[in-house]
Design a protein around this motif. Sequence first.
Motif, PDB file in Angstrom:
ATOM      1  N   GLU A  75       0.831  -1.209   0.000  1.00  0.00           N
ATOM      2  CA  GLU A  75       0.000   0.000   0.000  1.00  0.00           C
ATOM      3  C   GLU A  75       0.861   1.254   0.000  1.00  0.00           C
ATOM      4  O   GLU A  75       0.510   2.255  -0.630  1.00  0.00           O
ATOM      5  N   ARG A  76       2.002   1.226   0.688  1.00  0.00           N
ATOM      6  CA  ARG A  76       2.923   2.362   0.657  1.00  0.00           C
ATOM      7  C   ARG A  76       3.397   2.629  -0.763  1.00  0.00           C
ATOM      8  O   ARG A  76       3.571   3.781  -1.176  1.00  0.00           O
ATOM      9  N   GLY A  78       1.685   2.119  -3.388  1.00  0.00           N
ATOM     10  CA  GLY A  78       0.575   2.552  -4.226  1.00  0.00           C
ATOM     11  C   GLY A  78      -0.260   1.428  -4.800  1.00  0.00           C
ATOM     12  O   GLY A  78      -1.174   1.662  -5.596  1.00  0.00           O
ATOM     13  N   TYR A  79       0.021   0.192  -4.394  1.00  0.00           N
ATOM     14  CA  TYR A  79      -0.784  -0.945  -4.832  1.00  0.00           C
ATOM     15  C   TYR A  79      -1.998  -1.118  -3.919  1.00  0.00           C
ATOM     16  O   TYR A  79      -1.994  -0.680  -2.763  1.00  0.00           O
ATOM     17  N   LYS A 145       6.730  -0.303 -10.214  1.00  0.00           N
ATOM     18  CA  LYS A 145       5.404   0.290 -10.026  1.00  0.00           C
ATOM     19  C   LYS A 145       5.002   1.212 -11.175  1.00  0.00           C
ATOM     20  O   LYS A 145       3.868   1.154 -11.665  1.00  0.00           O
ATOM     21  N   LYS A 146       5.907   2.053 -11.645  1.00  0.00           N
ATOM     22  CA  LYS A 146       5.567   3.015 -12.694  1.00  0.00           C
ATOM     23  C   LYS A 146       6.227   2.700 -14.031  1.00  0.00           C
ATOM     24  O   LYS A 146       6.240   3.526 -14.937  1.00  0.00           O
TER      25      LYS A 146
END
Length: 325
Positions: A75-76, A78-79, A145-146
């Motif tokens: 979650e940190r 961004g998932y 992530k990105k």
Amino acid sequence: MKSRIVISLLLTFSLLFTVFGSVSASTVTYHPSLAHKTGKMAYEHTKYLTYTIGPRVAGTEKEAEARDYIISQFERMGYTANIQPFSYTRGGVTYQSSNVIAYKKGKSSKEIIVGAHYDSVSAGKGSDDNASGVAVMLEAAEVLKKIPTPYSIKFVAFGAEEVGLRGSNFYAGQMTEEEIENTAGMINLDSLAVGDYMYVYGSPGDKGFIRDQVLNIAQKKKLDIGTNPGLNPEYPAGTTGDWSDHAPFHRLGIPYAYFEATNWTLGNMDGYTQTEKHGGVWHTSNDTLEFIEREFPGRVEEHLTTFSQALTEVLKFFGKTSTAK
């Protein structure tokens, strides 16, 4: 009426606590720069699981604490982290555990599963088996992530591996035929820190393309990763046994790759004797960062860096130079 509502809420919370355990009130944060230094974030995750949580025996509060840490880290980043709870019975006792799943959308809706179990045995602190695997998975998830990836990725932290691959068996058992067909491969990360040599194994025959792609990446990037040399005829070159979380997916016909550090030239040449100096470290009181770093200086950092780079690279280019469709 208010008292009934309060009682109802308390009962609901009590039930959730029983099923899922406590959820950490705060998220452990790390300096963002660590995500740009290969292996550094993986090392921090390994330290946290080793020192702050310690042994994470399946079905215990410590396993739940590790699960909550993994959720908070996803979650940190961004998932959205989804919990897949399951129960199992062992010795006449029913235990609760769960898998944690984070999804990264790729250019294709076809998926690759990246998995590592987060439980451990009671001996030692589970630094090698398997804080190291979880740590590499979490680092790759953060780095990617990105970054656009060819395939969508499901990062899965499996519970209760040490008591019969319970988490991965449950996950695979819930997959529909459509989901199985849509899964291009599975990459398993287990015990990466201490073994004398770094390996990647794969499915037999033409389904071993993920292993082969990792080996190609290792050659190009000068990463010290090899594969099982096949000295034991029971385990042909490039393959391994069905003793970790890749096994349920292998049975479904899903191609797999499996990252591990051990030494296939020792003992019965079956991969169980990890080191020439101390034999097997997993499942012993020696499975701690203190012991590994004292006896094998620099090895943990080297292995986490190498495996993290290999995993990130194969996920960035998965399928582009393989027979995957």
